[in-house]
Write a protein that holds these residues in place. Sequence first.
Motif, PDB file in Angstrom:
ATOM      1  N   GLN A  69      12.895  28.785 -25.609  1.00 48.08           N
ATOM      2  CA  GLN A  69      13.230  27.630 -24.773  1.00 48.08           C
ATOM      3  C   GLN A  69      12.124  26.590 -24.777  1.00 48.08           C
ATOM      4  O   GLN A  69      12.369  25.396 -24.675  1.00 48.08           O
ATOM      5  N   GLN A 126      18.063  27.021 -27.701  1.00 49.23           N
ATOM      6  CA  GLN A 126      17.900  26.960 -26.239  1.00 49.23           C
ATOM      7  C   GLN A 126      18.817  27.972 -25.560  1.00 49.23           C
ATOM      8  O   GLN A 126      18.408  28.695 -24.657  1.00 49.23           O
ATOM      9  N   ARG A 127      20.075  27.993 -26.012  1.00 51.93           N
ATOM     10  CA  ARG A 127      21.041  28.925 -25.417  1.00 51.93           C
ATOM     11  C   ARG A 127      20.623  30.364 -25.686  1.00 51.93           C
ATOM     12  O   ARG A 127      20.701  31.215 -24.796  1.00 51.93           O
ATOM     13  N   GLY A 169      17.630  31.418 -26.085  1.00 49.63           N
ATOM     14  CA  GLY A 169      16.455  31.676 -25.253  1.00 49.63           C
ATOM     15  C   GLY A 169      16.840  32.016 -23.824  1.00 49.63           C
ATOM     16  O   GLY A 169      16.349  32.991 -23.246  1.00 49.63           O
ATOM     17  N   ARG A 170      17.761  31.219 -23.265  1.00 52.27           N
ATOM     18  CA  ARG A 170      18.219  31.507 -21.898  1.00 52.27           C
ATOM     19  C   ARG A 170      18.933  32.850 -21.861  1.00 52.27           C
ATOM     20  O   ARG A 170      18.727  33.650 -20.952  1.00 52.27           O
TER      21      ARG A 170
END
Lengths: 186, 207
Positions: free
Chosen positions: A123, A139-140, A142-143
Amino acid sequence: MNPIAWLEVDMARHMLLEFPLLVALGAALAHRLAPRADAAIARFDRYGLTGWTFASLVLAFWMIPAALDAAIGSAAVNAAKYASLVASGFAVRSAMRRSPIALEAFFVGNFAWMAATVGLVYQEAEAQLCLNYLANSQQRAGRGLVVFAVVALVAWFALRARHILSSASAGSGDDALRSAIGSTKS
Amino acid sequence: MSSSERVLPTLAALAILVGVAVAVASHLTLGFRAFTAEDARRIRIAAAPAELSPLRVVSPTGASQALWSADPKTQVWLVTFVYTRCPSVCLALGSEFQQLQASLRTTEGVRLASISFDRAHDSPAALAAYAEHHRADPARWLVAVPDTDAALSRLLREAGVVVLDDGAGGYAHNAAIHVITASGRLVALFDLERYREALAFAQDLAR
């Protein structure tokens, strides 16, 4: 698009859907393992130490961005990925027949910490880490890894709650190392 | 059997496991130096240049020319991959190339090239508009697109460039300044913001 391509075209689906499915497949195979085969494995997997270590190393490896790119770029590497993830599910399920609760807590905790850290790195990274995945996909992923870390911890606790709660009163002390680890469930 | 003898096979298995894991991870990360494929590409190319096949490109005038050796005055190319509709990174890149172009007034043997990977859109007219927007002087800065899809995909593959559709009508790609000799050897890669170092490196090679 075939289902496997659909899973692998997105970083979050690749890591958070395909990986757990492969690990679960391996665990299901180990669940049906014949006692004789298990006894042969147990010789090299005392306290489940080898199984848990193997799974930790495999999962850590496939969180390296370069490893994901290598799997996408080469059918042979991708086949090795499938095999190693199925094997790691098999190894953990098999190891759980033998592993003391304290040892499991160490490995599960270690995995959760690692997945959450990698999730935060994904992220935080300003650039695209994988050649084959866009920054928003990263990003997705990572979350998702951070959520997955928490879910893994809670799921293990739920699965082992009975043992964890009884481990305080247990302690047959028939084995020096086992008592040193401080827990038994066999 | 004592308890220490009973754990020996497990300890042996663990030792093999950790050894194999370290070897595999070290192989992938080039000795734990590169955790992304892009870092690995840069380290590999610095250690052993990649040979790029000759190709033909189309320039804004519509004329076709050969890379990398057709122009005897050019010993080293500083190449970036672009698509002319790019709104963000490529515009910043354009300004860096403008500065490089200014430095090249006093340099012989080094030439810039912006090579488009968007063959569907980047016609000679689109390239001409891009060149004009960035005030590219054709003598120092070539804006061009490979003449066939096959030539383009071979070039990207040989250079290790991966272009992704960003789902919003544009592309994402591993952008860098590629230092390429007239014999078609890709010898080094630099981050876009390290363009001064890329130029110094190229001038050194051209000397």
